[in-house]
Design an enzyme around this catalytic site. Sequence first.
Site, PDB file in Angstrom:
ATOM      1  N   CYS A  20     -35.059  16.738  37.175  1.00  0.00           N
ATOM      2  CA  CYS A  20     -34.352  16.933  38.446  1.00  0.00           C
ATOM      3  C   CYS A  20     -33.879  15.549  38.889  1.00  0.00           C
ATOM      4  CB  CYS A  20     -35.331  17.532  39.445  1.00  0.00           C
ATOM      5  SG  CYS A  20     -34.780  17.522  41.171  1.00  0.00           S
ATOM      6  N   HIS A  21     -32.842  15.499  39.699  1.00  0.00           N
ATOM      7  CA  HIS A  21     -32.334  14.172  40.068  1.00  0.00           C
ATOM      8  C   HIS A  21     -33.362  13.350  40.852  1.00  0.00           C
ATOM      9  CE1 HIS A  21     -28.378  11.981  39.771  1.00  0.00           C
ATOM     10  NE2 HIS A  21     -29.268  11.097  40.161  1.00  0.00           N
ATOM     11  N   THR A  22     -34.294  14.004  41.531  1.00  0.00           N
ATOM     12  CA  THR A  22     -35.315  13.262  42.286  1.00  0.00           C
ATOM     13  C   THR A  22     -36.156  12.384  41.338  1.00  0.00           C
ATOM     14  OG1 THR A  22     -35.346  15.119  43.809  1.00  0.00           O
ATOM     15  CG2 THR A  22     -37.104  13.505  44.055  1.00  0.00           C
ATOM     16  N   HIS A  64     -41.549  16.932  37.885  1.00  0.00           N
ATOM     17  CA  HIS A  64     -42.070  17.875  38.883  1.00  0.00           C
ATOM     18  C   HIS A  64     -41.487  19.277  38.726  1.00  0.00           C
ATOM     19  CE1 HIS A  64     -38.365  16.354  40.620  1.00  0.00           C
ATOM     20  NE2 HIS A  64     -38.296  17.487  41.297  1.00  0.00           N
ATOM     21  N   GLU A  65     -40.630  19.484  37.720  1.00  0.00           N
ATOM     22  CA  GLU A  65     -40.059  20.833  37.535  1.00  0.00           C
ATOM     23  C   GLU A  65     -40.610  21.325  36.197  1.00  0.00           C
ATOM     24  OE1 GLU A  65     -35.819  21.478  38.943  1.00  0.00           O
ATOM     25  OE2 GLU A  65     -35.606  22.051  36.860  1.00  0.00           O
ATOM     26  N   CYS A  82     -51.635  24.797  51.670  1.00  0.00           N
ATOM     27  CA  CYS A  82     -53.103  24.888  51.750  1.00  0.00           C
ATOM     28  C   CYS A  82     -53.548  26.246  52.277  1.00  0.00           C
ATOM     29  CB  CYS A  82     -53.657  23.757  52.629  1.00  0.00           C
ATOM     30  SG  CYS A  82     -53.433  24.020  54.409  1.00  0.00           S
ATOM     31  N   CYS A  91     -53.397  25.331  57.420  1.00  0.00           N
ATOM     32  CA  CYS A  91     -52.902  24.487  58.519  1.00  0.00           C
ATOM     33  C   CYS A  91     -51.880  25.262  59.365  1.00  0.00           C
ATOM     34  CB  CYS A  91     -52.291  23.212  57.958  1.00  0.00           C
ATOM     35  SG  CYS A  91     -50.706  23.463  57.151  1.00  0.00           S
ATOM     36  N   CYS A  95     -48.761  26.185  57.377  1.00  0.00           N
ATOM     37  CA  CYS A  95     -48.950  27.287  56.425  1.00  0.00           C
ATOM     38  C   CYS A  95     -49.080  28.616  57.157  1.00  0.00           C
ATOM     39  CB  CYS A  95     -50.171  27.019  55.547  1.00  0.00           C
ATOM     40  SG  CYS A  95     -49.866  25.720  54.332  1.00  0.00           S
ATOM     41  N   CYS A 145     -46.574  21.954  54.803  1.00  0.00           N
ATOM     42  CA  CYS A 145     -48.047  21.931  54.866  1.00  0.00           C
ATOM     43  C   CYS A 145     -48.569  20.548  55.281  1.00  0.00           C
ATOM     44  CB  CYS A 145     -48.597  22.312  53.492  1.00  0.00           C
ATOM     45  SG  CYS A 145     -50.376  22.164  53.360  1.00  0.00           S
ATOM     46  N   ARG A 195     -47.814  18.504  51.923  1.00  0.00           N
ATOM     47  CA  ARG A 195     -46.362  18.330  51.943  1.00  0.00           C
ATOM     48  C   ARG A 195     -45.989  17.148  51.047  1.00  0.00           C
ATOM     49  NH1 ARG A 195     -44.574  16.448  57.878  1.00  0.00           N
ATOM     50  NH2 ARG A 195     -45.661  18.372  58.384  1.00  0.00           N
ATOM     51  N   CYS A 212     -38.540  23.698  40.971  1.00  0.00           N
ATOM     52  CA  CYS A 212     -37.895  22.820  41.968  1.00  0.00           C
ATOM     53  C   CYS A 212     -36.457  23.250  42.225  1.00  0.00           C
ATOM     54  CB  CYS A 212     -37.956  21.338  41.596  1.00  0.00           C
ATOM     55  SG  CYS A 212     -37.081  20.360  42.845  1.00  0.00           S
ATOM     56  N   ARG A 215     -29.198  21.666  33.861  1.00  0.00           N
ATOM     57  CA  ARG A 215     -30.613  21.402  33.626  1.00  0.00           C
ATOM     58  C   ARG A 215     -30.864  21.253  32.130  1.00  0.00           C
ATOM     59  NH1 ARG A 215     -31.410  19.438  37.966  1.00  0.00           N
ATOM     60  NH2 ARG A 215     -33.020  20.072  39.455  1.00  0.00           N
TER      61      ARG A 215
HETATM   62  N1  LIG Z   1     -34.827  18.853  49.411  1.00  0.00           N
HETATM   63  C1  LIG Z   1     -35.421  19.228  48.292  1.00  0.00           C
HETATM   64  O1  LIG Z   1     -36.432  19.938  48.288  1.00  0.00           O
HETATM   65  C2  LIG Z   1     -34.850  18.806  46.973  1.00  0.00           C
HETATM   66  C3  LIG Z   1     -35.316  19.398  45.797  1.00  0.00           C
HETATM   67  C4  LIG Z   1     -34.683  19.075  44.589  1.00  0.00           C
HETATM   68  C5  LIG Z   1     -33.653  18.163  44.546  1.00  0.00           C
HETATM   69  N2  LIG Z   1     -33.264  17.564  45.705  1.00  0.00           N
HETATM   70  C6  LIG Z   1     -32.121  16.627  45.723  1.00  0.00           C
HETATM   71  O2  LIG Z   1     -30.941  17.397  45.573  1.00  0.00           O
HETATM   72  C7  LIG Z   1     -29.900  16.575  45.039  1.00  0.00           C
HETATM   73  C8  LIG Z   1     -29.257  17.259  43.856  1.00  0.00           C
HETATM   74  O3  LIG Z   1     -30.161  17.334  42.764  1.00  0.00           O
HETATM   75  P1  LIG Z   1     -29.633  17.804  41.319  1.00  0.00           P
HETATM   76  O4  LIG Z   1     -30.824  17.777  40.424  1.00  0.00           O
HETATM   77  O5  LIG Z   1     -28.796  19.034  41.447  1.00  0.00           O
HETATM   78  O6  LIG Z   1     -28.684  16.558  40.956  1.00  0.00           O
HETATM   79  P2  LIG Z   1     -27.390  16.460  39.994  1.00  0.00           P
HETATM   80  O7  LIG Z   1     -27.233  15.022  39.677  1.00  0.00           O
HETATM   81  O8  LIG Z   1     -27.497  17.423  38.871  1.00  0.00           O
HETATM   82  O9  LIG Z   1     -26.181  16.949  40.936  1.00  0.00           O
HETATM   83  C9  LIG Z   1     -25.671  16.179  41.986  1.00  0.00           C
HETATM   84  C10 LIG Z   1     -24.164  16.393  42.032  1.00  0.00           C
HETATM   85  O10 LIG Z   1     -23.654  15.749  43.217  1.00  0.00           O
HETATM   86  C11 LIG Z   1     -22.434  15.126  42.891  1.00  0.00           C
HETATM   87  N3  LIG Z   1     -22.188  14.070  43.882  1.00  0.00           N
HETATM   88  C12 LIG Z   1     -22.794  12.865  43.989  1.00  0.00           C
HETATM   89  N4  LIG Z   1     -22.313  12.188  45.060  1.00  0.00           N
HETATM   90  C13 LIG Z   1     -21.411  12.990  45.650  1.00  0.00           C
HETATM   91  C14 LIG Z   1     -20.577  12.860  46.795  1.00  0.00           C
HETATM   92  N5  LIG Z   1     -20.610  11.751  47.560  1.00  0.00           N
HETATM   93  N6  LIG Z   1     -19.750  13.887  47.102  1.00  0.00           N
HETATM   94  C15 LIG Z   1     -19.718  14.998  46.338  1.00  0.00           C
HETATM   95  N7  LIG Z   1     -20.489  15.180  45.239  1.00  0.00           N
HETATM   96  C16 LIG Z   1     -21.307  14.184  44.905  1.00  0.00           C
HETATM   97  C17 LIG Z   1     -22.627  14.638  41.456  1.00  0.00           C
HETATM   98  O11 LIG Z   1     -21.392  14.409  40.794  1.00  0.00           O
HETATM   99  C18 LIG Z   1     -23.420  15.786  40.839  1.00  0.00           C
HETATM  100  O12 LIG Z   1     -22.590  16.762  40.262  1.00  0.00           O
HETATM  101  C19 LIG Z   1     -30.587  15.240  44.711  1.00  0.00           C
HETATM  102  O13 LIG Z   1     -30.374  14.362  45.808  1.00  0.00           O
HETATM  103  C20 LIG Z   1     -32.045  15.621  44.608  1.00  0.00           C
HETATM  104  O14 LIG Z   1     -32.899  14.514  44.832  1.00  0.00           O
HETATM  105  C21 LIG Z   1     -33.819  17.882  46.905  1.00  0.00           C
HETATM  106 ZN   LIG Z   2     -36.680  18.340  42.105  1.00  0.00          ZN
HETATM  107 ZN   LIG Z   3     -51.116  23.832  54.838  1.00  0.00          ZN
END
Ligand SMILES: NC(=O)c1ccc[n+]([C@@H]2O[C@H](COP(=O)([O-])OP(=O)(O)OC[C@H]3O[C@@H](n4cnc5c(N)ncnc54)[C@H](O)[C@@H]3O)[C@@H](O)[C@H]2O)c1
Ligand SMILES: [Zn+2]
Ligand SMILES: [Zn+2]
Length: 377
Positions: A45-47, A67-68, A97, A100, A103, A111, A115, A175, A370
């Site tokens: 994942c990108h994170t 994490h995925e 959990c 809390c 939850c 959580c 969290r 994820c 993915r």
């Molecule tokens: N909040 C959450 O629970 C959670 C969970 C998972 C992932 N995320 C986040 O979600 C985001 C996406 O994750 P992913 O795995 O799909 O990533 P990814 O890299 O596969 O996709 C991101 C896309 O955004 C595009 N992009 C980047 N900057 C941009 C902009 N300024 N304008 C338009 N498009 C733009 C990229 O070209 C790409 O296609 C990441 O920031 C990740 O950390 C958050």
């Molecule tokens: Zn993720």
């Molecule tokens: Zn909890």
Amino acid sequence: MPSVILGFAAAVAWEAGKPLVMEEVEVAPPQKMEVRVKILFTSLCHTDVYFWEAKGQNPMFPRILGHEAGGIVESVGEGVTELVPGDHVLPVFTGECKECAHCKSEESNMCDLLRINTDRGVMIHDGKSRFSKNGKPIYHFVGTSTFSEYTVVHVGCLAKINPLAPLDKVCVLSCGISTGFGATVNVAKPIKGSTVAVFGLGAVGLAAAEGARVSGASRIIGVDLNPNRFEQAKQFGVTEFVNPKDYNKPVQEVIAEMTDGGVDRSVECTGHVDAMISAFECVHDGWGVAVLVGVPHKDAVFKTHPMNFLNERTLKGTFFGNYKPRSDIPAVVEKYMNKELELEKFITHQVPFSEINKAFDYMLKGESIRCIIRMEH
Ligand SMILES: NC(=O)c1ccc[n+]([C@@H]2O[C@H](COP(=O)([O-])OP(=O)(O)OC[C@H]3O[C@@H](n4cnc5c(N)ncnc54)[C@H](O)[C@@H]3O)[C@@H](O)[C@H]2O)c1
Ligand SMILES: [Zn+2]
Ligand SMILES: [Zn+2]
């Protein structure tokens, strides 16, 4: 009593931005309320990439990212009653959990105990790592560290799922896909006939688009800087495409013109603060709702004119699409089993564990949605 597992492979991030190195590591037994899991499939994942690059995030090395994933319970620690060896589980970076205030609330999945905490590299129980190499600890990542054949996870961060569900597919629900889909259906909640903008067409954004499609949105506007995403995105219900690079005015103005004043809902899945601001400013006044999902740079500041709020726009954010991992994810897996949710189309690449660094290349080049990493040889 489970004993230390010796000599199993993990992909260790020793330094920021340097390729992961396959190492034999020791994995300590699960302690109180912990479970040791044999990971069968994981994906990137990108994170993970942000914390590996450690440009916009705090560095913490050596660390086992990931994490995925999907896996099977190998052994359980003291106090674990709801999982037994052999159960199929999805580890989740944010836990439940069940005790809390969060939850117990129907409105929150934040959580108090479990969290997401990206700066903690150890287990909650004793503040120690369960991974080591030659006696030196290796940090955990978001309580999951799935880039390892075995990992130790708090029981509250494991969703027990249908053992018939194929782990090489449903691992993406741990994820990205749950996050994007939930961000739309649980948080943005577009009504039938709505217009929805999705910023970022990676796995998370495409899952958000899929959520808009099943909600009956009539127009789904995909925004991305990578034009290669647009053809793929049609399979996810995206009807129109905007590349901010093609215009010499802010993308929110382009979208407002396309939609007679703005979209009903927008979901931001890029992690870039400029896209977050555009995602907010492109929703219609009076009723528009924007949902932020992307993980921002640690020093990012969101700036907008307060009048944008006074004009009755709403800004929200979510982790994991507001799903509670233990209570809600088993039913999301059933949606896949009942063919109500397609996962295959998100999976564009596969590599064996030994080639995990290729998964990073595919994501950095914007080639993969993915990439599944197979742990077994
Ligand atoms: N909040 C959450 O629970 C959670 C969970 C998972 C992932 N995320 C986040 O979600 C985001 C996406 O994750 P992913 O795995 O799909 O990533 P990814 O890299 O596969 O996709 C991101 C896309 O955004 C595009 N992009 C980047 N900057 C941009 C902009 N300024 N304008 C338009 N498009 C733009 C990229 O070209 C790409 O296609 C990441 O920031 C990740 O950390 C958050
Ligand atoms: Zn993720
Ligand atoms: Zn909890």
